[in-house]
Design a protein around this motif. Structure first.
Motif, mmCIF file in Angstrom:
data_model
loop_
_atom_site.group_PDB
_atom_site.id
_atom_site.type_symbol
_atom_site.label_atom_id
_atom_site.label_comp_id
_atom_site.label_asym_id
_atom_site.label_seq_id
_atom_site.Cartn_x
_atom_site.Cartn_y
_atom_site.Cartn_z
ATOM 1 N N GLY A 1 -1.630 -10.937 1.713
ATOM 2 C CA GLY A 1 -0.754 -9.821 2.034
ATOM 3 C C GLY A 1 0.595 -9.917 1.344
ATOM 4 N N ILE A 2 1.185 -11.112 1.358
ATOM 5 C CA ILE A 2 2.469 -11.313 0.677
ATOM 6 C C ILE A 2 2.304 -11.104 -0.821
ATOM 7 C CG2 ILE A 2 4.242 -13.031 0.123
ATOM 8 C CD1 ILE A 2 3.727 -14.246 2.900
ATOM 9 N N ALA A 3 1.214 -11.642 -1.384
ATOM 10 C CA ALA A 3 0.978 -11.497 -2.821
ATOM 11 C C ALA A 3 0.807 -10.027 -3.211
ATOM 12 C CB ALA A 3 -0.262 -12.298 -3.218
ATOM 13 N N ILE A 4 0.100 -9.267 -2.387
ATOM 14 C CA ILE A 4 -0.088 -7.831 -2.650
ATOM 15 C C ILE A 4 1.262 -7.124 -2.711
ATOM 16 C CG2 ILE A 4 -0.842 -5.669 -1.575
ATOM 17 C CD1 ILE A 4 -3.131 -6.994 -2.918
ATOM 18 N N ASN A 5 2.126 -7.415 -1.760
ATOM 19 C CA ASN A 5 3.445 -6.773 -1.733
ATOM 20 C C ASN A 5 4.251 -7.096 -2.989
ATOM 21 O OD1 ASN A 5 2.932 -5.661 0.810
ATOM 22 N ND2 ASN A 5 3.758 -7.433 1.867
ATOM 23 N N LEU A 6 4.256 -8.362 -3.365
ATOM 24 C CA LEU A 6 5.012 -8.765 -4.560
ATOM 25 C C LEU A 6 4.406 -8.158 -5.817
ATOM 26 C CD1 LEU A 6 5.606 -12.542 -3.721
ATOM 27 C CD2 LEU A 6 7.254 -10.671 -3.550
ATOM 28 N N LEU A 7 3.084 -8.122 -5.883
ATOM 29 C CA LEU A 7 2.402 -7.561 -7.051
ATOM 30 C C LEU A 7 2.724 -6.084 -7.228
ATOM 31 C CD1 LEU A 7 0.282 -7.720 -9.337
ATOM 32 C CD2 LEU A 7 -1.467 -7.225 -7.611
ATOM 33 N N VAL A 8 2.699 -5.323 -6.138
ATOM 34 C CA VAL A 8 2.935 -3.879 -6.238
ATOM 35 C C VAL A 8 4.388 -3.590 -6.606
ATOM 36 C CG1 VAL A 8 2.923 -1.700 -4.970
ATOM 37 C CG2 VAL A 8 1.053 -3.318 -4.677
ATOM 38 N N VAL A 9 5.328 -4.348 -6.040
ATOM 39 C CA VAL A 9 6.737 -4.165 -6.415
ATOM 40 C C VAL A 9 6.910 -4.371 -7.927
ATOM 41 C CG1 VAL A 9 9.056 -5.145 -6.229
ATOM 42 C CG2 VAL A 9 7.711 -4.743 -4.169
ATOM 43 N N MET B 1 0.829 -1.210 0.000
ATOM 44 C CA MET B 1 0.000 0.000 0.000
ATOM 45 C C MET B 1 0.859 1.255 0.000
ATOM 46 S SD MET B 1 -2.900 -1.076 2.795
ATOM 47 C CE MET B 1 -4.017 -2.451 2.527
ATOM 48 N N MET B 2 1.928 1.250 0.804
ATOM 49 C CA MET B 2 2.828 2.405 0.844
ATOM 50 C C MET B 2 3.512 2.624 -0.497
ATOM 51 S SD MET B 2 4.762 2.216 4.528
ATOM 52 C CE MET B 2 5.509 3.845 4.309
ATOM 53 N N VAL C 1 -5.220 -0.918 -4.586
ATOM 54 C CA VAL C 1 -4.582 -2.034 -3.891
ATOM 55 C C VAL C 1 -5.495 -2.560 -2.786
ATOM 56 C CG1 VAL C 1 -2.622 -2.702 -2.454
ATOM 57 C CG2 VAL C 1 -2.262 -1.243 -4.440
ATOM 58 N N THR C 2 -6.131 -1.653 -2.060
ATOM 59 C CA THR C 2 -7.046 -2.047 -0.992
ATOM 60 C C THR C 2 -8.231 -2.823 -1.548
ATOM 61 O OG1 THR C 2 -6.419 -0.075 0.263
ATOM 62 C CG2 THR C 2 -8.401 -1.211 0.954
ATOM 63 N N ALA C 3 -8.703 -2.436 -2.733
ATOM 64 C CA ALA C 3 -9.823 -3.139 -3.353
ATOM 65 C C ALA C 3 -9.459 -4.585 -3.658
ATOM 66 C CB ALA C 3 -10.250 -2.414 -4.633
ATOM 67 N N VAL C 4 -8.248 -4.795 -4.166
ATOM 68 C CA VAL C 4 -7.790 -6.168 -4.436
ATOM 69 C C VAL C 4 -7.739 -6.972 -3.144
ATOM 70 C CG1 VAL C 4 -5.869 -7.569 -5.270
ATOM 71 C CG2 VAL C 4 -6.489 -5.469 -6.472
ATOM 72 N N LEU C 5 -7.181 -6.362 -2.110
ATOM 73 C CA LEU C 5 -7.091 -7.025 -0.808
ATOM 74 C C LEU C 5 -8.481 -7.340 -0.257
ATOM 75 C CD1 LEU C 5 -5.377 -7.931 1.627
ATOM 76 C CD2 LEU C 5 -5.465 -5.573 2.447
ATOM 77 N N ALA C 6 -9.410 -6.392 -0.382
ATOM 78 C CA ALA C 6 -10.756 -6.584 0.148
ATOM 79 C C ALA C 6 -11.495 -7.697 -0.585
ATOM 80 C CB ALA C 6 -11.541 -5.271 0.056
ATOM 81 N N VAL C 7 -11.391 -7.707 -1.900
ATOM 82 C CA VAL C 7 -12.072 -8.747 -2.679
ATOM 83 C C VAL C 7 -11.539 -10.130 -2.304
ATOM 84 C CG1 VAL C 7 -12.371 -9.691 -4.999
ATOM 85 C CG2 VAL C 7 -12.690 -7.249 -4.605
ATOM 86 N N ALA C 8 -10.219 -10.229 -2.182
ATOM 87 C CA ALA C 8 -9.614 -11.527 -1.879
ATOM 88 C C ALA C 8 -9.965 -12.016 -0.477
ATOM 89 C CB ALA C 8 -8.097 -11.443 -2.045
ATOM 90 N N ASP D 1 12.577 3.057 -7.381
ATOM 91 C CA ASP D 1 12.180 1.658 -7.341
ATOM 92 C C ASP D 1 12.311 1.105 -5.919
ATOM 93 O OD1 ASP D 1 11.487 -0.918 -8.198
ATOM 94 O OD2 ASP D 1 13.578 -1.436 -8.569
ATOM 95 N N SER D 2 11.211 0.521 -5.397
ATOM 96 C CA SER D 2 11.170 -0.071 -4.050
ATOM 97 C C SER D 2 11.607 0.919 -2.977
ATOM 98 C CB SER D 2 12.049 -1.337 -4.001
ATOM 99 O OG SER D 2 11.590 -2.305 -4.913
ATOM 100 N N MET D 3 11.173 2.166 -3.103
ATOM 101 C CA MET D 3 11.665 3.222 -2.218
ATOM 102 C C MET D 3 11.166 3.073 -0.780
ATOM 103 S SD MET D 3 9.473 6.566 -3.470
ATOM 104 C CE MET D 3 10.574 7.654 -2.579
ATOM 105 N N THR D 4 10.113 2.311 -0.539
ATOM 106 C CA THR D 4 9.655 2.129 0.839
ATOM 107 C C THR D 4 10.628 1.300 1.663
ATOM 108 O OG1 THR D 4 8.285 0.311 0.022
ATOM 109 C CG2 THR D 4 7.210 2.436 0.356
ATOM 110 N N ALA D 5 11.393 0.430 1.021
ATOM 111 C CA ALA D 5 12.528 -0.270 1.653
ATOM 112 C C ALA D 5 12.177 -0.928 2.986
ATOM 113 C CB ALA D 5 13.698 0.714 1.840
ATOM 114 N N GLY D 6 11.039 -1.610 3.031
ATOM 115 C CA GLY D 6 10.668 -2.343 4.230
ATOM 116 C C GLY D 6 9.987 -1.534 5.313
#
Length: 291
Positions: free
Chosen positions: A91-99, A40-41, A72-79, A210-215
């Protein structure tokens, strides 16, 4: 002066943690595991850069961040709410998808594999230095997020229902609470807060990397657990982790300790802090339960 600099830099670093952690508290209080905070971030950061670049205004960037977070929240909510999928896996899939998605669109839109062009941010060119966070309205949102959330959770009917849904959804349903709808509302609030945390990073740095949230999303989730899902305690945890990151930056500048060990400080502190509360903190009873 050194102490003042340290405190101001800690506050500046803490803003995205505070916003993401507020979203994490909201999500987990309604029973949805907040493992997708990182995604989400990152989506919010990309949306902010995109909106600010094409709209020519950081306010449009904020709108872009909220729109990206909502998707992103909509995808999470539907799932999780519609199809009752395992929340950890989603949650893991969302993170990988957004990256992957931000990397793909970074190349397609900006023709770069690393970062976007410079975008308008709050405060203009002269707003740098120690007081940069105080000319950025998202900084004030970050400082207010958890205190306001504490008021909402403990002083409003919505907060009472949210806590009931996170603890005993069956009992809440018998009292007429629409559990799924309230969880969706909680997720939308969480996604908005986390995406604003990402927007703060992009607009503060005037670009998306790229991947600026860095964890940071994972550290925010650790702050939620360390703070035992109580907004005020979570805010203190965020400041603690931000202080560790500030210390890391200052030690890197002094070169007294090998950089590899210095870079480990925030993450080691996160592991130690969370390990110290495991078994003693009590999560919302219905957290992660889809039935």
């Amino acid at each position: 002066m050194i102490l003042l600099t340290f405190l101001l830099q800690t506050i500046r670093i803490a803003i995205p943690y505070l916003l993401a952690a507020a979203g994490g508290v909201m999500s987990e209080r309604v029973g949805i595991i907040a493992l997708g905070l990182e995604g989400m971030m990152l989506a919010g950061a990309f949306g902010a850069a995109l909106g600010s670049y094409y709209g020519g205004s950081p306010w449009i960037g904020l709108a872009g961040a909220l729109a990206a977070g909502a998707m992103v929240t909509a995808v999470l909510a539907v799932a999780t709410l519609r199809f009752k999928a395992n929340q950890v896996v989603v949650g893991i899939a969302i993170n990988l998808l957004v990256v992957a998605a931000t990397r793909f669109y970074l190349r397609r839109i900006f023709d770069s594999a690393s970062n976007s062009p410079r975008v308008p941010g709050f405060g203009g060119e002269g707003a740098g230095g120690m007081f940069a966070s105080f000319v950025n309205p998202v900084g004030w949102m970050g400082l207010a997020a958890l205190p306001v959330l504490a008021w909402v959770l403990y002083r409003t009917p919505f907060g009472l229902r949210a806590r009931a849904v996170g603890e005993k959804p069956e009992a809440a349903a018998t009292l007429g609470v629409a559990v799924t709808r309230l969880r969706l509302q909680g997720l939308l609030i969480a996604g908005s807060l986390a995406s604003l945390g990402g927007a703060y990073l992009a607009l503060d740095q005037h670009q998306f990397s790229d991947s600026m949230t860095a964890g940071r999303g994972f550290i925010a989730l650790a702050a939620v657990i360390f703070g035992r899902w109580e907004p005020v305690r979570v805010a203190i945890a965020c400041l603690l982790f931000a202080g560790a990151e500030t210390l890391q930056i200052q030690l890197q500048g002094s070169q007294m300790i090998p950089s590899q060990f210095v870079e480990m400080i925030p993450y080691v502190l996160t592991i130690v802090a969370v390990a110290g509360v495991v078994g003693r903190s009590v999560a919302p009873a219905a957290l992660g339960k889809t039935e």
